[in-house]
Scaffold this active site. Structure first.
Site, PDB file in Angstrom:
ATOM      1  N   ASP A  61      25.579 -24.718  28.115  1.00 56.89           N
ATOM      2  CA  ASP A  61      26.708 -24.226  27.311  1.00 56.89           C
ATOM      3  C   ASP A  61      26.307 -23.148  26.306  1.00 56.89           C
ATOM      4  O   ASP A  61      27.089 -22.823  25.405  1.00 56.89           O
ATOM      5  CB  ASP A  61      27.352 -25.408  26.571  1.00 56.89           C
ATOM      6  CG  ASP A  61      28.171 -26.292  27.515  1.00 56.89           C
ATOM      7  OD1 ASP A  61      29.147 -25.771  28.096  1.00 56.89           O
ATOM      8  OD2 ASP A  61      27.814 -27.463  27.698  1.00 56.89           O
ATOM      9  N   GLU A  66      29.277 -19.352  19.515  1.00 58.17           N
ATOM     10  CA  GLU A  66      30.006 -19.582  18.260  1.00 58.17           C
ATOM     11  C   GLU A  66      29.684 -20.945  17.649  1.00 58.17           C
ATOM     12  O   GLU A  66      29.748 -21.117  16.436  1.00 58.17           O
ATOM     13  CB  GLU A  66      31.516 -19.507  18.521  1.00 58.17           C
ATOM     14  CG  GLU A  66      32.336 -19.893  17.296  1.00 58.17           C
ATOM     15  CD  GLU A  66      33.826 -19.783  17.519  1.00 58.17           C
ATOM     16  OE1 GLU A  66      34.423 -18.904  16.895  1.00 58.17           O
ATOM     17  OE2 GLU A  66      34.394 -20.549  18.311  1.00 58.17           O
ATOM     18  N   ASP A  67      29.334 -21.908  18.513  1.00 61.16           N
ATOM     19  CA  ASP A  67      29.173 -23.277  18.012  1.00 61.16           C
ATOM     20  C   ASP A  67      27.900 -23.511  17.200  1.00 61.16           C
ATOM     21  O   ASP A  67      27.806 -24.511  16.502  1.00 61.16           O
ATOM     22  CB  ASP A  67      29.228 -24.266  19.193  1.00 61.16           C
ATOM     23  CG  ASP A  67      30.633 -24.344  19.751  1.00 61.16           C
ATOM     24  OD1 ASP A  67      31.574 -24.393  18.951  1.00 61.16           O
ATOM     25  OD2 ASP A  67      30.781 -24.321  20.987  1.00 61.16           O
ATOM     26  N   ARG A  86      23.836 -30.189  23.838  1.00 68.69           N
ATOM     27  CA  ARG A  86      23.757 -28.927  23.095  1.00 68.69           C
ATOM     28  C   ARG A  86      22.799 -29.022  21.909  1.00 68.69           C
ATOM     29  O   ARG A  86      22.563 -28.029  21.217  1.00 68.69           O
ATOM     30  CB  ARG A  86      25.152 -28.476  22.653  1.00 68.69           C
ATOM     31  CG  ARG A  86      26.109 -28.341  23.834  1.00 68.69           C
ATOM     32  CD  ARG A  86      27.335 -27.539  23.521  1.00 68.69           C
ATOM     33  NE  ARG A  86      26.982 -26.160  23.188  1.00 68.69           N
ATOM     34  CZ  ARG A  86      27.864 -25.234  22.836  1.00 68.69           C
ATOM     35  NH1 ARG A  86      29.144 -25.528  22.800  1.00 68.69           N
ATOM     36  NH2 ARG A  86      27.473 -24.006  22.530  1.00 68.69           N
ATOM     37  N   ARG A 134      33.173 -33.505  17.833  1.00 72.51           N
ATOM     38  CA  ARG A 134      31.890 -32.797  17.710  1.00 72.51           C
ATOM     39  C   ARG A 134      31.436 -32.624  16.255  1.00 72.51           C
ATOM     40  O   ARG A 134      30.270 -32.354  16.002  1.00 72.51           O
ATOM     41  CB  ARG A 134      32.011 -31.409  18.340  1.00 72.51           C
ATOM     42  CG  ARG A 134      32.440 -31.400  19.796  1.00 72.51           C
ATOM     43  CD  ARG A 134      31.286 -31.791  20.688  1.00 72.51           C
ATOM     44  NE  ARG A 134      31.649 -31.672  22.098  1.00 72.51           N
ATOM     45  CZ  ARG A 134      31.502 -30.557  22.813  1.00 72.51           C
ATOM     46  NH1 ARG A 134      30.999 -29.474  22.261  1.00 72.51           N
ATOM     47  NH2 ARG A 134      31.849 -30.532  24.080  1.00 72.51           N
ATOM     48  N   HIS A 164      38.000 -28.569  19.946  1.00 71.87           N
ATOM     49  CA  HIS A 164      37.609 -27.969  18.671  1.00 71.87           C
ATOM     50  C   HIS A 164      38.867 -27.543  17.906  1.00 71.87           C
ATOM     51  O   HIS A 164      39.921 -27.315  18.524  1.00 71.87           O
ATOM     52  CB  HIS A 164      36.768 -26.701  18.908  1.00 71.87           C
ATOM     53  CG  HIS A 164      35.358 -26.961  19.326  1.00 71.87           C
ATOM     54  ND1 HIS A 164      34.784 -26.329  20.410  1.00 71.87           N
ATOM     55  CD2 HIS A 164      34.382 -27.735  18.794  1.00 71.87           C
ATOM     56  CE1 HIS A 164      33.525 -26.723  20.535  1.00 71.87           C
ATOM     57  NE2 HIS A 164      33.257 -27.574  19.564  1.00 71.87           N
ATOM     58  N   CYS A 251      34.830 -18.918  21.424  1.00 73.41           N
ATOM     59  CA  CYS A 251      33.551 -19.612  21.657  1.00 73.41           C
ATOM     60  C   CYS A 251      32.430 -18.670  22.091  1.00 73.41           C
ATOM     61  O   CYS A 251      31.251 -18.947  21.891  1.00 73.41           O
ATOM     62  CB  CYS A 251      33.697 -20.666  22.754  1.00 73.41           C
ATOM     63  SG  CYS A 251      35.251 -21.545  22.760  1.00 73.41           S
TER      64      CYS A 251
HETATM   65  N1  GLY Z   1      31.669 -26.491  27.405  1.00 70.69           N
HETATM   66  C1  GLY Z   1      31.738 -26.107  26.058  1.00 70.69           C
HETATM   67  C2  GLY Z   1      31.439 -27.233  25.172  1.00 70.69           C
HETATM   68  O1  GLY Z   1      31.856 -28.322  25.505  1.00 70.69           O
HETATM   69  O2  GLY Z   1      30.784 -27.157  24.172  1.00 70.69           O
END
Ligand code: GLY
Length: 256
Positions: A61, A66-67, A86, A134, A164, A251
């Protein structure tokens, strides 16, 4: 106005990325690469300098850059992703962030606190943070304490429906906000001029303002028209392969 954008090339392992919509099928990697290039060109046409990072096979991912950081006008905050696959991705952005921010202006979400940038929406010097699967309470508390140090503010947004925060809401500057689903009547967004996205067009709530232009995903004519009627120039970008991974226009980049 944004001067810079950071993106990361999708890795071929993106096909193993997290998804809540397996019925859409696996992404077509070649097409995803083309869409990524088109996305970069759309951003460049908004007058920003684009830094493109190498693909990272270890993290399927990782194109959703952005995350892993929140970049404000005063400081950079390296996040701590809540999704297990992640975790660690955030470390891979730090060297790049150091090119834009002094080390003493780079902050970190630590320990058991989790926060992903997709849950953070910037409205001037205020940052709305979605309490999602998250991003946890501790993550939001750490984030708001960091913001305070720099004279910025933040607030938690209760949410249940979306992955999100920015899956369902987008700030288009000038008090204009795209809202969908649970955010249409959300008390936190009462004061904004709301452009309401139809239920069946929810994916297009993840549009992005970049220097008075708005990037909108392909296939959402009604959303496009509504944004144009609000006075913006719209650029349509096809993100079909990223949609298969719950990903969208916001994202795919860090804009600052
Ligand atoms: N597939 C993007 C996420 O779940 O972070």
């Amino acid at each position: 106005m944004f001067k810079n954008v950071i993106v990361r090339k999708p890795s071929k392992n993106m096909v193993e990325g997290i998804t809540s919509a397996p019925e859409l099928g696996k992404p077509d990697y070649k097409l995803a690469l083309k869409q990524h290039e088109d996305y970069i060109n759309a951003l460049k046409s908004c007058g920003v300098e684009v830094t493109k990072l190498e693909e990272d096979d270890r993290y399927p991912d990782s194109c959703f850059v952005e995350d892993v950081a929140v970049l404000t006008r005063k400081c950079a905050i390296i996040t701590n992703p809540g999704a297990l696959s992640r975790k660690g991705e955030e470390k891979e952005i730090i060297e790049t962030i150091k090119k834009f921010y002094k080390e003493d202006k780079i902050e970190y979400i630590k320990g058991s606190a989790t926060l992903e940038g997709g849950d953070v929406m910037m409205v001037g010097d205020h940052f709305y943070v979605g309490l999602s699967d998250r991003t946890n309470k501790e993550g939001i508390n750490q984030f708001i304490s960091i913001l305070k140090k720099y004279g910025l503010t933040g607030s938690a947004v209760e949410m249940k429906e979306f992955l999100h925060l920015k899956t369902g809401v987008a700030y288009l500057e000038n008090n204009n906000m795209l809202v969908s689903g649970e955010f249409v009547d959300h008390p936190d967004f009462k004061k904004y001029n709301k452009i309401v996205i139809d239920e069946e067009d929810q994916y297009s709530a993840n549009s992005i303002w970049v220097n008075d232009k708005v990037l909108v995903p392909k296939g959402y004519e009604k959303t496009k028209k509504a944004i144009e009627n609000a006075g913006y120039e719209v650029i349509v970008v096809d993100t079909s392969e990223y949609r298969k991974l719950d990903g969208g226009l916001s994202c795919l980049s860090l804009r600052f």
